[in-house]
Design a protein around this motif. Structure first.
Motif, mmCIF file in Angstrom:
data_model
loop_
_atom_site.group_PDB
_atom_site.id
_atom_site.type_symbol
_atom_site.label_atom_id
_atom_site.label_comp_id
_atom_site.label_asym_id
_atom_site.label_seq_id
_atom_site.Cartn_x
_atom_site.Cartn_y
_atom_site.Cartn_z
ATOM 1 N N PRO A 18 33.340 27.908 37.856
ATOM 2 C CA PRO A 18 34.805 27.887 37.979
ATOM 3 C C PRO A 18 35.254 26.559 38.600
ATOM 4 O O PRO A 18 34.674 26.096 39.575
ATOM 5 N N LEU A 19 36.289 25.949 38.028
ATOM 6 C CA LEU A 19 36.790 24.663 38.506
ATOM 7 C C LEU A 19 38.095 24.886 39.278
ATOM 8 O O LEU A 19 39.126 25.178 38.688
ATOM 9 N N THR A 20 38.019 24.740 40.591
ATOM 10 C CA THR A 20 39.186 24.992 41.436
ATOM 11 C C THR A 20 39.875 23.713 41.891
ATOM 12 O O THR A 20 41.019 23.756 42.330
ATOM 13 N N LYS A 21 39.191 22.585 41.789
ATOM 14 C CA LYS A 21 39.728 21.328 42.308
ATOM 15 C C LYS A 21 40.519 20.540 41.265
ATOM 16 O O LYS A 21 41.034 19.472 41.569
ATOM 17 N N LEU A 22 40.605 21.044 40.049
ATOM 18 C CA LEU A 22 41.281 20.314 38.977
ATOM 19 C C LEU A 22 42.601 20.957 38.567
ATOM 20 O O LEU A 22 43.070 20.761 37.448
ATOM 21 N N GLY A 23 43.179 21.740 39.441
ATOM 22 C CA GLY A 23 44.467 22.342 39.155
ATOM 23 C C GLY A 23 44.362 23.663 38.413
ATOM 24 O O GLY A 23 43.283 24.228 38.244
ATOM 25 N N ASP A 24 45.533 24.145 37.934
ATOM 26 C CA ASP A 24 45.595 25.440 37.261
ATOM 27 C C ASP A 24 44.926 25.422 35.893
ATOM 28 O O ASP A 24 44.381 26.435 35.448
ATOM 29 N N ASP A 25 44.990 24.295 35.201
ATOM 30 C CA ASP A 25 44.390 24.172 33.871
ATOM 31 C C ASP A 25 43.415 22.987 33.880
ATOM 32 O O ASP A 25 43.780 21.861 33.513
ATOM 33 N N PRO A 26 42.153 23.228 34.306
ATOM 34 C CA PRO A 26 41.187 22.136 34.427
ATOM 35 C C PRO A 26 40.966 21.368 33.117
ATOM 36 O O PRO A 26 40.852 20.148 33.129
ATOM 37 N N GLU A 27 40.943 22.084 32.000
ATOM 38 C CA GLU A 27 40.699 21.406 30.724
ATOM 39 C C GLU A 27 41.819 20.413 30.421
ATOM 40 O O GLU A 27 41.569 19.278 30.002
ATOM 41 N N LYS A 28 43.041 20.812 30.670
ATOM 42 C CA LYS A 28 44.181 19.924 30.439
ATOM 43 C C LYS A 28 44.103 18.690 31.343
ATOM 44 O O LYS A 28 44.359 17.568 30.908
ATOM 45 N N THR A 29 43.722 18.895 32.604
ATOM 46 C CA THR A 29 43.575 17.789 33.548
ATOM 47 C C THR A 29 42.511 16.810 33.077
ATOM 48 O O THR A 29 42.712 15.596 33.083
ATOM 49 N N VAL A 30 41.363 17.343 32.651
ATOM 50 C CA VAL A 30 40.274 16.489 32.162
ATOM 51 C C VAL A 30 40.729 15.705 30.941
ATOM 52 O O VAL A 30 40.477 14.495 30.831
ATOM 53 N N LEU A 31 41.407 16.356 30.011
ATOM 54 C CA LEU A 31 41.893 15.679 28.811
ATOM 55 C C LEU A 31 42.878 14.566 29.160
ATOM 56 O O LEU A 31 42.842 13.488 28.555
ATOM 57 N N GLN A 32 43.754 14.809 30.132
ATOM 58 C CA GLN A 32 44.712 13.783 30.552
ATOM 59 C C GLN A 32 44.000 12.573 31.155
ATOM 60 O O GLN A 32 44.360 11.428 30.883
ATOM 61 N N ILE A 33 43.000 12.835 31.979
ATOM 62 C CA ILE A 33 42.248 11.742 32.599
ATOM 63 C C ILE A 33 41.509 10.943 31.529
ATOM 64 O O ILE A 33 41.528 9.705 31.532
ATOM 65 N N LEU A 34 40.865 11.638 30.593
ATOM 66 C CA LEU A 34 40.158 10.942 29.520
ATOM 67 C C LEU A 34 41.122 10.100 28.685
ATOM 68 O O LEU A 34 40.798 8.970 28.289
ATOM 69 N N LYS A 35 42.300 10.627 28.448
ATOM 70 C CA LYS A 35 43.314 9.908 27.673
ATOM 71 C C LYS A 35 43.730 8.625 28.395
ATOM 72 O O LYS A 35 43.902 7.574 27.766
ATOM 73 N N GLU A 36 43.878 8.704 29.725
ATOM 74 C CA GLU A 36 44.237 7.518 30.505
ATOM 75 C C GLU A 36 43.179 6.429 30.393
ATOM 76 O O GLU A 36 43.497 5.243 30.455
ATOM 77 N N PHE A 37 41.924 6.830 30.238
ATOM 78 C CA PHE A 37 40.829 5.876 30.103
ATOM 79 C C PHE A 37 40.516 5.561 28.634
ATOM 80 O O PHE A 37 39.487 4.984 28.327
ATOM 81 N N LYS A 38 41.417 5.995 27.745
ATOM 82 C CA LYS A 38 41.291 5.757 26.303
ATOM 83 C C LYS A 38 39.975 6.293 25.732
ATOM 84 O O LYS A 38 39.343 5.674 24.898
ATOM 85 N N LEU A 39 39.586 7.455 26.231
ATOM 86 C CA LEU A 39 38.410 8.165 25.707
ATOM 87 C C LEU A 39 38.922 9.350 24.892
ATOM 88 O O LEU A 39 39.295 10.377 25.448
ATOM 89 N N HIS A 40 38.954 9.179 23.577
ATOM 90 C CA HIS A 40 39.493 10.215 22.699
ATOM 91 C C HIS A 40 38.405 11.016 21.998
ATOM 92 O O HIS A 40 38.694 12.023 21.358
ATOM 93 N N ASN A 41 37.161 10.553 22.127
ATOM 94 C CA ASN A 41 36.025 11.231 21.509
ATOM 95 C C ASN A 41 34.884 11.278 22.523
ATOM 96 O O ASN A 41 34.245 10.263 22.802
ATOM 97 N N ALA A 42 34.661 12.451 23.069
ATOM 98 C CA ALA A 42 33.625 12.585 24.092
ATOM 99 C C ALA A 42 33.292 14.055 24.311
ATOM 100 O O ALA A 42 34.067 14.947 23.958
ATOM 101 N N GLU A 43 32.121 14.276 24.888
ATOM 102 C CA GLU A 43 31.724 15.611 25.336
ATOM 103 C C GLU A 43 31.629 15.569 26.854
ATOM 104 O O GLU A 43 30.994 14.678 27.413
ATOM 105 N N VAL A 44 32.273 16.532 27.512
ATOM 106 C CA VAL A 44 32.254 16.607 28.968
ATOM 107 C C VAL A 44 31.690 17.965 29.368
ATOM 108 O O VAL A 44 32.184 18.999 28.931
ATOM 109 N N LEU A 45 30.643 17.931 30.187
ATOM 110 C CA LEU A 45 30.045 19.153 30.709
ATOM 111 C C LEU A 45 30.043 19.053 32.231
ATOM 112 O O LEU A 45 29.427 18.158 32.801
ATOM 113 N N MET A 46 30.762 19.975 32.874
ATOM 114 C CA MET A 46 30.840 19.993 34.333
ATOM 115 C C MET A 46 29.998 21.153 34.852
ATOM 116 O O MET A 46 30.269 22.300 34.534
#
Length: 181
Positions: free
Chosen positions: A96-124
């Protein structure tokens, strides 16, 4: 640099000039000094116990080293980031991801977008903060052990010595009275 042989192990000791506030931004040749610290296996920070309560040099040094990507007494986050050529972003977490807000997946996607990473696999595999995710994305952080040595303990009250001695990764010494050497 000096070399010490201890238990058939060669240890190279390098005494760096003091790091001052603003060193991470080049003040006082700070970038050169910190660049040497990044290559070490252990950082030994010697602090004046008599002044630490007033000046808080430990916090200043930690902040300067953190600014240049040196993570003291931390371990790398258990995040796997695999950049891909195509396929979009695939996100998965095993805890469970508690440090990334209410919607962790959305937060991760936003961060990746800021770094111009549009194609990636993320495993936490652990509950990580946004800063830890950004560290993984940047990939240039150095995780190193640090030992804080508080000198001049003979100049402060015993209660303060106890407080300093109980801090993690810290030892207290007195060169003058040959305590803890």
């Amino acid at each position: 640099p000096g070399n010490i042989i201890y238990n058939d192990t060669r240890i190279q000791l390098l005494d760096l000039p003091g790091i001052i506030e603003g060193a991470a931004h080049g003040k006082g040749r700070g970038k050169e000094v910190i660049a040497v610290a990044r290559t070490s296996d252990l950082v030994l920070i010697v602090l004046d116990a008599a002044k630490e309560g007033v000046d808080n040099h430990k916090m200043i040094l930690e902040r300067e080293l953190e600014t240049v990507g040196l993570r003291l007494n931390k371990r790398p986050p258990n995040i796997t980031l695999t950049k891909k050529a195509t396929g979009g972003v695939k996100f998965n977490a095993t805890v469970p991801l508690t440090k990334l807000g209410d919607d962790p997946e959305k937060t991760v996607l936003q961060i990746l977008k800021e770094f111009k990473l549009h194609n990636a696999e993320v495993l936490m595999r652990e509950d990580c903060s946004t800063d830890e995710l950004i560290d993984v994305i940047n990939g240039n952080r150095k995780y190193v052990r640090c030992l804080y040595v508080y000198n001049k303990i003979d100049m402060i009250p015993l209660e303060d010595v106890e407080t300093l001695a109980r801090q993690p990764d810290s030892i207290v010494i007195s060169v003058r009275q040959k305590l803890n050497l």
